[in-house]
Design a protein around this motif. Structure first.
Motif, PDB file in Angstrom:
ATOM      1  N   GLU A 237      13.831  -4.497   2.472  1.00  0.00           N
ATOM      2  CA  GLU A 237      14.298  -4.586   1.081  1.00  0.00           C
ATOM      3  C   GLU A 237      15.826  -4.607   1.028  1.00  0.00           C
ATOM      4  O   GLU A 237      16.436  -5.420   0.326  1.00  0.00           O
ATOM      5  CB  GLU A 237      13.753  -3.410   0.280  1.00  0.00           C
ATOM      6  CG  GLU A 237      14.100  -3.488  -1.199  1.00  0.00           C
ATOM      7  CD  GLU A 237      13.521  -2.361  -2.024  1.00  0.00           C
ATOM      8  OE1 GLU A 237      13.791  -2.317  -3.231  1.00  0.00           O
ATOM      9  OE2 GLU A 237      12.791  -1.514  -1.456  1.00  0.00           O
ATOM     10  N   ASP A 270       7.021  -6.745   7.904  1.00  0.00           N
ATOM     11  CA  ASP A 270       7.204  -6.310   6.512  1.00  0.00           C
ATOM     12  C   ASP A 270       6.823  -7.453   5.565  1.00  0.00           C
ATOM     13  O   ASP A 270       7.383  -8.554   5.667  1.00  0.00           O
ATOM     14  CB  ASP A 270       8.662  -5.906   6.280  1.00  0.00           C
ATOM     15  CG  ASP A 270       8.833  -5.138   4.975  1.00  0.00           C
ATOM     16  OD1 ASP A 270       8.327  -5.602   3.934  1.00  0.00           O
ATOM     17  OD2 ASP A 270       9.474  -4.067   5.002  1.00  0.00           O
ATOM     18  N   PRO A 271       5.894  -7.193   4.618  1.00  0.00           N
ATOM     19  CA  PRO A 271       5.483  -8.256   3.671  1.00  0.00           C
ATOM     20  C   PRO A 271       6.656  -8.845   2.897  1.00  0.00           C
ATOM     21  O   PRO A 271       6.642 -10.031   2.556  1.00  0.00           O
ATOM     22  CB  PRO A 271       4.530  -7.527   2.706  1.00  0.00           C
ATOM     23  CG  PRO A 271       4.032  -6.347   3.473  1.00  0.00           C
ATOM     24  CD  PRO A 271       5.139  -5.947   4.396  1.00  0.00           C
ATOM     25  N   ASP A 275       7.468 -12.735   2.170  1.00  0.00           N
ATOM     26  CA  ASP A 275       7.560 -13.146   0.769  1.00  0.00           C
ATOM     27  C   ASP A 275       8.873 -13.896   0.530  1.00  0.00           C
ATOM     28  O   ASP A 275       8.899 -14.951  -0.115  1.00  0.00           O
ATOM     29  CB  ASP A 275       7.486 -11.906  -0.129  1.00  0.00           C
ATOM     30  CG  ASP A 275       7.298 -12.251  -1.594  1.00  0.00           C
ATOM     31  OD1 ASP A 275       6.504 -13.160  -1.896  1.00  0.00           O
ATOM     32  OD2 ASP A 275       7.953 -11.633  -2.439  1.00  0.00           O
ATOM     33  N   THR A 323      -2.866  -7.432   5.311  1.00  0.00           N
ATOM     34  CA  THR A 323      -2.839  -6.173   4.565  1.00  0.00           C
ATOM     35  C   THR A 323      -2.910  -6.432   3.061  1.00  0.00           C
ATOM     36  O   THR A 323      -2.650  -7.538   2.590  1.00  0.00           O
ATOM     37  CB  THR A 323      -1.527  -5.409   4.848  1.00  0.00           C
ATOM     38  OG1 THR A 323      -0.425  -6.211   4.397  1.00  0.00           O
ATOM     39  CG2 THR A 323      -1.366  -5.107   6.329  1.00  0.00           C
ATOM     40  N   GLU A 324      -3.238  -5.372   2.305  1.00  0.00           N
ATOM     41  CA  GLU A 324      -3.281  -5.486   0.844  1.00  0.00           C
ATOM     42  C   GLU A 324      -1.906  -5.885   0.291  1.00  0.00           C
ATOM     43  O   GLU A 324      -1.800  -6.686  -0.632  1.00  0.00           O
ATOM     44  CB  GLU A 324      -3.710  -4.147   0.230  1.00  0.00           C
ATOM     45  CG  GLU A 324      -5.177  -3.819   0.445  1.00  0.00           C
ATOM     46  CD  GLU A 324      -5.555  -2.461  -0.125  1.00  0.00           C
ATOM     47  OE1 GLU A 324      -4.635  -1.659  -0.409  1.00  0.00           O
ATOM     48  OE2 GLU A 324      -6.756  -2.189  -0.270  1.00  0.00           O
ATOM     49  N   ALA A 325      -0.848  -5.289   0.872  1.00  0.00           N
ATOM     50  CA  ALA A 325       0.512  -5.566   0.381  1.00  0.00           C
ATOM     51  C   ALA A 325       0.885  -7.041   0.560  1.00  0.00           C
ATOM     52  O   ALA A 325       1.522  -7.638  -0.309  1.00  0.00           O
ATOM     53  CB  ALA A 325       1.509  -4.674   1.109  1.00  0.00           C
ATOM     54  N   LYS A 328      -1.022  -9.115  -1.858  1.00  0.00           N
ATOM     55  CA  LYS A 328      -0.439  -8.900  -3.193  1.00  0.00           C
ATOM     56  C   LYS A 328       0.737  -9.845  -3.413  1.00  0.00           C
ATOM     57  O   LYS A 328       0.876 -10.460  -4.477  1.00  0.00           O
ATOM     58  CB  LYS A 328      -0.002  -7.438  -3.325  1.00  0.00           C
ATOM     59  CG  LYS A 328       0.603  -7.088  -4.679  1.00  0.00           C
ATOM     60  CD  LYS A 328       1.083  -5.648  -4.693  1.00  0.00           C
ATOM     61  CE  LYS A 328       1.856  -5.346  -5.949  1.00  0.00           C
ATOM     62  NZ  LYS A 328       2.435  -3.987  -5.938  1.00  0.00           N
ATOM     63  N   CYS A 329       1.623  -9.962  -2.402  1.00  0.00           N
ATOM     64  CA  CYS A 329       2.766 -10.881  -2.503  1.00  0.00           C
ATOM     65  C   CYS A 329       2.305 -12.326  -2.704  1.00  0.00           C
ATOM     66  O   CYS A 329       2.847 -13.059  -3.541  1.00  0.00           O
ATOM     67  CB  CYS A 329       3.625 -10.799  -1.237  1.00  0.00           C
ATOM     68  SG  CYS A 329       4.511  -9.255  -1.037  1.00  0.00           S
TER      69      CYS A 329
END
Length: 598
Positions: A237, A270-271, A275, A323-325, A328-329
């Motif tokens: 991030e 890392d998603p 993304d 993964t869910e994350a 989600k992206c």
């Protein structure tokens, strides 16, 4: 103390005389200013000091400054500012200094001091104000950033800004925001130097004697900050935030590439990295040799091609990071693109297709979150895919059996599909859910029943709900029950419901106001019934609601069968029951009402 106040008032006299002499204020206004100033001076000179008195003093002086400005503009007079405005500004600064010395910990007071200095051209003092503030509030990164930005943007002193950031980082070596703003400042400094150099070159001036190091012009200082920050602050991030800042500066292409390459190398798990990489495909322009699309259809095809490149990256991402994350992206991207307005039917259909495929794949892998099932079902219902919506909602409620949202969605799908099993499903939902979360379902059941079932069935739902729902949630149900009764069967039914509920606490004032309003809507509005409703309401809310007492008094005065002689007794009852501020409000309203009748 009197001597001090007298001395300070005398210090004002030259500016006040000037104000009167040049016609900005009349003699009467000058006298009023002296009287008010004496009172304000007394308050900030006495032994027991209060912050509010200093704030009021400053606010009065600011109002005076603004009034002087307006009157100057009106008469077109702009002279004597040193003797008038500057004198007031210096006095206010002195008051701020005293206040900030006494109440050092009040950040808002310091910020007010800063705002005043900025607005009233006292910028020479600001560096000292910031230094004094930061000596006390060195633990607040936002204040360091504010001071550094002022040095950079207002004083145009990048060196002072740099020193402030370096001092701030000694106090806060792990603060991401400080690194981000310091990084931005060095890039802004480099851009400023580049523009200066270009201007000199355009003017054909010799820049060899001027200090324009090539490393600084390329953003090398920003690069050093970037490298140092990465060793301290981990995570994609923060890395992405620096890249986003660097992308605002066209000259920093090499730095952007370095940050981007590091992002992919350091944060592949890392998603957020995936993304960012995927969304970047939208920004990549056509190659110079390629023909640019001109027609609307060609532009839509080009946009579709870019979105497909993004989805290809996401597809690789969900294989690498299942993964869910990450899903989600991916799904968020699809939904965002689908929500974008376009006149191209082709593009709309493609976006819908992509979104549905993403939802289905994530569902098959059991990597959809609860709120995403809701998004999916809403999308299916919006496009009348009822059969698939039913399949999805069944799967969703199996996975999230204790979620009231999922049961609501399931019921919504059954209602939309005209299923005969709606009532049975409501019953089933209450078996799986905790009673304290069931209010939305009871309301949905009652609303559905009103449109699809008989009055007896709907009343049975309300009665079950009243028994099942306790505490503050029951207040909403009682109001809805009363509304339904009046809407479906008229006043007689509403009165019967009110009677059945009137001892079933808790209530809201609205519950009683509704039945009062229903009574007043009848052709033969009975004062006896209104008294009964008001008395019942006052038993519950008479100690806090002054409006109820006032309305009761007005009813006795205005109703054809009212008894004005009761008003005095109601007034004294109100005074006994109302507490604190409510009593004061009641007295004021009653006095206004009486005055209106005189």
């Amino acid at each position: 103390m009197a001597e001090i106040i007298q001395e300070r008032i005398e210090d004002r006299l030259p500016e006040l005389e000037q104000l009167e002499r040049i016609g900005l204020f009349s003699r009467a206004e000058i006298k009023a200013i002296i009287k008010k100033a004496s009172d304000l001076e007394y308050r900030i000179q006495r032994r027991a000091l209060f912050k509010e008195d200093f704030i009021n003093y400053v606010q009065y002086e600011i109002n005076l400054l603004e009034l002087i400005q307006r009157r100057r503009a009106r008469i077109g007079y702009s002279f004597k500012k040193d003797e008038i405005e500057n004198s007031i500004v210096h006095r206010v600064q002195g008051v701020f200094r005293r206040a900030s010395a006494k109440w050092k910990d009040d950040v808002q007071l310091w910020l007010s001091y800063v705002v005043f200095c900025k607005k009233w051209a006292a910028k020479a003092q600001l560096s000292k104000v910031f230094s004094a503030m930061l000596a006390i509030h060195s633990n607040k990164p936002a204040l360091w950033i504010m001071a550094a930005k002022w040095e950079m943007e207002d004083r145009l002193s990048s060196e002072s800004a740099r020193q402030l950031f370096l001092r701030a980082l000694r106090f806060h070596p792990e603060c991401p925001k400080l690194y981000q703003e310091y990084f931005r400042m060095e890039l802004m400094h480099a851009e400023k130097l580049r523009k200066e150099k270009q201007e000199f070159e355009k003017a054909k001036m010799d820049v060899g004697a001027l200090d324009y190091p090539e490393e600084i012009l390329k953003g090398e200082l920003a690069r050093i900050i970037y490298k140092n920050s990465l060793s301290i602050i981990k995570g994609a991030e923060f890395h992405v935030s620096l890249l986003s800042i660097a992308q605002l500066f066209d000259f920093a292409k090499d730095l952007q590439k370095e940050i981007y390459d590091d992002l992919q190398a350091l944060h592949t798990d890392d998603p957020l990295t995936w993304d960012y990489v995927a969304r970047r495909e939208l920004e990549i322009e056509s190659q110079p040799g390629e023909e640019q699309p001109t027609t609307k259809q060609a532009k839509a095809v080009e946009v579709c091609r870019k979105e497909e490149r993004c989805c290809a990256v996401y597809e690789e991402a969900v294989k690498t990071l299942p993964t869910e994350a990450m899903w989600k992206c991916y799904i968020n991207f699809c939904l965002e693109r689908f929500a974008k307005k376009t006149n191209s039917q082709f593009l709309r259909e493609k976006r819908l297709e992509r979104t549905m495929i993403a939802f289905r794949k994530a569902h098959e892998l059991k990597l959809l979150l609860e709120f995403q099932y809701k998004q999916w079902i809403e999308l299916l219902l919006h496009h009348d895919f009822i059969k698939e919506a039913l399949e999805v909602v069944v799967a969703g409620t199996e996975l999230f059996r204790d979620s009231v949202t999922m049961w609501q969605m399931k019921l919504q799908v059954l209602i939309d599909s005209k299923s005969p099993d709606v009532a049975a499903l409501f019953e089933e939902a209450f078996v799986h859910l905790k009673p304290q979360v069931c209010l939305p379902l009871w309301i949905s059941w009652a609303e559905w029943s009103e449109g699809a079932q008989s009055q007896e069935d709907t009343e049975a739902v309300f009665k079950k709900a009243i028994l099942a729902v306790r505490g503050s949630d029951s207040v909403t149900l009682k109001n809805k029950y009363l509304d339904w009764a009046y809407r479906s069967a008229g006043y007689k039914k509403a009165r019967a419901v009110f009677k059945s509920l009137q001892e079933s606490r808790p209530f809201s004032v609205d519950f009683f106001r509704k039945i009062i309003q229903f009574e007043k809507e009848q052709e033969s509005c009975k004062m006896a019934n209104l008294r009964e409703y008001y008395e019942r309401a006052l038993r519950e809310f008479g100690s806090v609601d002054s409006d109820l007492w006032m309305d009761y008094i007005k009813e006795e005065l205005n109703h054809p069968l009212g008894k004005p002689e009761n008003c005095g007794q109601i007034y004294w009852r109100a005074m006994k029951m109302l507490q604190g501020e409510s009593a004061e409000v009641f007295v004021a309203k009653h006095a206004m009402h009486q005055a209106g009748h005189l």
